[in-house]
Structure formats: structure tokens, C-alpha cells
Write an enzyme that holds these catalytic residues in place. Structure first.
Site, mmCIF file in Angstrom:
data_model
loop_
_atom_site.group_PDB
_atom_site.id
_atom_site.type_symbol
_atom_site.label_atom_id
_atom_site.label_comp_id
_atom_site.label_asym_id
_atom_site.label_seq_id
_atom_site.Cartn_x
_atom_site.Cartn_y
_atom_site.Cartn_z
ATOM 1 N N HIS A 140 15.810 -1.744 12.716
ATOM 2 C CA HIS A 140 17.231 -1.602 13.035
ATOM 3 C C HIS A 140 18.041 -1.102 11.837
ATOM 4 O O HIS A 140 17.772 -1.439 10.687
ATOM 5 C CB HIS A 140 17.808 -2.914 13.576
ATOM 6 C CG HIS A 140 17.807 -4.039 12.595
ATOM 7 N ND1 HIS A 140 18.823 -4.250 11.713
ATOM 8 C CD2 HIS A 140 16.895 -5.009 12.351
ATOM 9 C CE1 HIS A 140 18.568 -5.306 10.977
ATOM 10 N NE2 HIS A 140 17.390 -5.777 11.338
ATOM 11 N N HIS A 149 9.069 13.016 7.972
ATOM 12 C CA HIS A 149 7.868 12.586 8.684
ATOM 13 C C HIS A 149 7.597 11.124 8.325
ATOM 14 O O HIS A 149 7.315 10.815 7.167
ATOM 15 C CB HIS A 149 6.680 13.471 8.269
ATOM 16 C CG HIS A 149 5.405 13.147 8.989
ATOM 17 N ND1 HIS A 149 4.245 13.856 8.786
ATOM 18 C CD2 HIS A 149 5.092 12.218 9.922
ATOM 19 C CE1 HIS A 149 3.290 13.366 9.547
ATOM 20 N NE2 HIS A 149 3.777 12.359 10.244
HETATM 21 C C1 LIG Z 1 0.348 10.572 -2.504
HETATM 22 C C2 LIG Z 1 -0.323 11.909 -2.154
HETATM 23 C C3 LIG Z 1 0.717 12.904 -1.601
HETATM 24 C C4 LIG Z 1 -0.918 12.442 -3.438
HETATM 25 O O1 LIG Z 1 -1.618 13.590 -3.168
HETATM 26 P P1 LIG Z 1 -2.207 14.447 -4.401
HETATM 27 O O2 LIG Z 1 -1.079 14.846 -5.310
HETATM 28 O O3 LIG Z 1 -3.062 15.499 -3.799
HETATM 29 O O4 LIG Z 1 -3.026 13.355 -5.211
HETATM 30 P P2 LIG Z 1 -4.611 13.292 -5.516
HETATM 31 O O5 LIG Z 1 -5.393 13.085 -4.270
HETATM 32 O O6 LIG Z 1 -4.951 14.441 -6.406
HETATM 33 O O7 LIG Z 1 -4.688 11.943 -6.359
HETATM 34 C C5 LIG Z 1 -4.090 11.793 -7.645
HETATM 35 C C6 LIG Z 1 -4.285 10.354 -8.097
HETATM 36 O O8 LIG Z 1 -3.475 9.494 -7.307
HETATM 37 C C7 LIG Z 1 -4.287 8.563 -6.582
HETATM 38 N N1 LIG Z 1 -3.711 8.488 -5.220
HETATM 39 C C8 LIG Z 1 -3.476 9.505 -4.371
HETATM 40 N N2 LIG Z 1 -2.911 9.050 -3.246
HETATM 41 C C9 LIG Z 1 -2.794 7.718 -3.398
HETATM 42 C C10 LIG Z 1 -2.281 6.702 -2.558
HETATM 43 N N3 LIG Z 1 -1.787 6.993 -1.351
HETATM 44 N N4 LIG Z 1 -2.299 5.435 -3.022
HETATM 45 C C11 LIG Z 1 -2.815 5.129 -4.258
HETATM 46 N N5 LIG Z 1 -3.307 6.081 -5.076
HETATM 47 C C12 LIG Z 1 -3.297 7.345 -4.661
HETATM 48 C C13 LIG Z 1 -5.682 9.160 -6.580
HETATM 49 O O9 LIG Z 1 -6.671 8.161 -6.457
HETATM 50 C C14 LIG Z 1 -5.711 9.854 -7.906
HETATM 51 O O10 LIG Z 1 -5.922 8.893 -8.927
HETATM 52 P P3 LIG Z 1 -6.829 9.222 -10.235
HETATM 53 O O11 LIG Z 1 -6.082 10.325 -10.938
HETATM 54 O O12 LIG Z 1 -6.857 7.924 -10.969
HETATM 55 O O13 LIG Z 1 -8.147 9.667 -9.692
HETATM 56 C C15 LIG Z 1 -1.406 11.721 -1.048
HETATM 57 O O14 LIG Z 1 -2.601 11.142 -1.554
HETATM 58 C C16 LIG Z 1 -0.934 10.892 0.115
HETATM 59 O O15 LIG Z 1 -1.058 9.655 0.164
HETATM 60 N N6 LIG Z 1 -0.375 11.604 1.144
HETATM 61 C C17 LIG Z 1 0.084 11.037 2.373
HETATM 62 C C18 LIG Z 1 -0.923 11.370 3.476
HETATM 63 C C19 LIG Z 1 -0.449 10.945 4.832
HETATM 64 O O16 LIG Z 1 0.545 10.279 4.999
HETATM 65 N N7 LIG Z 1 -1.180 11.378 5.848
HETATM 66 C C20 LIG Z 1 -0.876 11.004 7.210
HETATM 67 C C21 LIG Z 1 -0.307 12.100 8.019
HETATM 68 S S1 LIG Z 1 -0.068 11.493 9.682
#
Ligand SMILES: CC(C)(COP(=O)(O)OP(=O)(O)OC[C@H]1O[C@@H](n2cnc3c(N)ncnc32)[C@H](O)[C@@H]1OP(=O)(O)O)[C@@H](O)C(=O)NCCC(=O)NCCS
Length: 219
Positions: A140, A149
Site C-alpha cells: 500500500h 521493472h
Molecule cells: C546486480 C546485477 C545487475 C549485477 O550484474 P553484473 O554487473 O553483470 O554483475 P556480475 O554478474 O558481473 O557480478 C559482479 C559481482 O557482484 C556479485 N553479484 C552480482 N549480482 C549479485 C546479487 N544479485 N547479489 C549478490 N551479489 C551479486 C557477483 O557475485 C560478483 O561478485 P565477485 O566480483 O565477488 O565475483 C545482476 O547480477 C542482478 O542481480 N540482476 C537482476 C536480475 C533480475 O532481476 N532478473 C529477473 C528478471 S525477471
């Protein structure tokens, strides 16, 4: 109502499913930038060409559109498609899967999509072209900006404000009254207990900016 879906990938499947289940419109065509998809169909709906067909689609009697591309971080492509279709004179269709719950005391903008089991509670305001994805909860009095999104299973407690174009990742939890800035990204599974500055990426429990996590064991 006859509508066109913009984008013919995985997210479009779920959007078309929701439109069909709601019975509120008939999806007559999909437009997709990927030429390899032209001439194929998705769940019985033909993919007839690219976005350059928007004017022709309008001329054929289609009145409504919905953006069918998803996003995992950058919501910009969804915003640009929305603006392009609106500028052509098509009206943005509000899509509600029949299992989604949206309070009559909530306001929902055109082009927004509430997927299966999503909840938008009383007093919430959801902008245009917002995805409230499968099982996500907007409590709410939340205020959700255009093109945001709220990904699958994310939960926003009461009074949270999410700026235009932000992404709240799958399964994230946001504490009440938090402000998430424009185009910020909340990583999947994060628990947000402090405001998030515009255009920053936060991850983890509690959520912190991604560069702070970099090089550390996140455990
Ligand atoms: C946060 C996010 C945008 C980062 O993406 P990115 O910049 O490509 O990051 P990377 O995958 O290269 O990871 C970088 C570091 O962050 C960490 N990391 C990435 N996403 C994380 C998350 N959600 N929670 C905790 N750690 C995360 C990785 O383990 C990595 O750590 P390291 O350097 O120690 O190995 C992505 O991981 C994410 O969570 N996106 C949302 C996806 C989503 O909502 N999908 C559903 C659609 S319906």
C-alpha cells in the site's frame, strides 16, 4: 480491442498469455527487431515485421500496444519502444492477469503489466509501462515510476518510492518508506534497508553498492 505486442522473446510469451487469459484484448501481431523471427509465430500470434511496421499496424485497425520485451537491468530499451509506439498514436494497453490482485484504490498507468499472482495494494500508484512481474508485491501507498521493472517475486513494503526506469531484481525485499532513485538497479535477492541513489547498483543483504561488494566474499 486489437493490440500489437512489441518484442517476441521470452517475456512476450508471458505477456501474451496474460492478455489471452484476461480476455480484454486480442493480440493480432507481434513486431520484433530480430529479422530471424519474422514470419514465425509465438503462441499463435504472427511475428509480422519490425518496429517500422507500427504505422501500418495502426492503419490496419489495431488500437493498442504493449511492450513485450523484458529487462534484467537496463529498462531503457523498454522505455524507447513505449515512446515510439505512443508517438505513432497507439494507446498503451493495461494488462492484468486474472490471478493478479490490484486494489480498486490503486492507480495503474497505461501499458503496465501485472503478471500472474502479482499484487498491487490500496493507495499504490504505478506509472506507465511498468512490469509487476510474476508473484511480485507492491504494498500500500508505494509510488512506482514509469518504465520500472519489479521483477519476479520482489516485494516492496508500504510507501516505497521507485524512480523512473529503475529495476528491482527478482526476489528482492525493500523495507517500508525507502526511496530508490531513477534508473537504479537492485540486484536479485537484495534486502534494501537504506535509500538507493539514482543510477547505482546495489546487491546483498543488507544491500550495498556493487563496487563495495566487488572483491569481497559475499557469502
Ligand atoms: C546486480 C546485477 C545487475 C549485477 O550484474 P553484473 O554487473 O553483470 O554483475 P556480475 O554478474 O558481473 O557480478 C559482479 C559481482 O557482484 C556479485 N553479484 C552480482 N549480482 C549479485 C546479487 N544479485 N547479489 C549478490 N551479489 C551479486 C557477483 O557475485 C560478483 O561478485 P565477485 O566480483 O565477488 O565475483 C545482476 O547480477 C542482478 O542481480 N540482476 C537482476 C536480475 C533480475 O532481476 N532478473 C529477473 C528478471 S525477471
Amino acid at each position: 480491442m486489437r493490440c500489437v505486442v512489441l518484442g517476441g522473446g521470452g517475456h512476450a510469451r508471458v505477456v501474451i498469455d496474460a492478455i489471452q487469459a484476461s480476455g480484454e484484448a486480442t493480440t493480432v501481431a507481434i513486431l520484433d527487431a530480430d529479422r530471424s523471427r519474422w514470419g514465425t509465430e509465438l503462441q499463435g500470434v504472427p511475428i509480422t515485421g519490425g518496429d517500422d511496421q507500427l504505422a501500418a499496424v495502426l492503419a490496419s485497425g489495431v488500437t493498442h500496444f504493449v511492450v513485450g520485451i523484458g529487462s534484467v537491468r537496463d529498462t531503457g530499451p523498454r522505455r524507447r519502444l513505449f515512446e515510439r509506439a505512443s508517438a505513432c498514436g497507439l494507446t498503451a494497453l493495461l494488462v492484468r492477469h486474472p490471478s493478479a490482485v490490484s486494489s480498486p484504490w490503486a492507480r495503474m498507468g497505461g501499458g503496465s503489466v501485472l503478471l500472474a499472482n502479482a499484487v498491487v495494494n490500496a493507495g499504490a500508484t504505478v506509472g506507465e509501462n511498468v512490469i509487476v512481474n510474476t508473484g511480485a508485491i507492491v504494498e500500500h501507498d508505494c509510488l512506482i515510476g514509469d518504465h520500472v521493472h519489479i521483477a519476479t517475486g520482489a516485494r516492496l513494503a508500504s510507501g516505497v518510492r521507485v524512480g523512473m526506469g529503475a529495476h528491482v531484481g527478482a526476489g528482492a525485499v525493500v523495507r517500508q518508506q525507502i526511496v530508490i532513485g531513477e534508473e537504479a538497479v537492485v540486484g536479485a535477492g537484495a534486502v534494501v534497508v537504506r535509500d538507493v541513489a539514482p543510477r547505482t547498483v546495489v546487491v546483498g543483504v543488507p544491500a550495498r553498492p556493487l563496487e563495495i561488494w566487488a572483491g569481497r566474499s559475499i557469502g
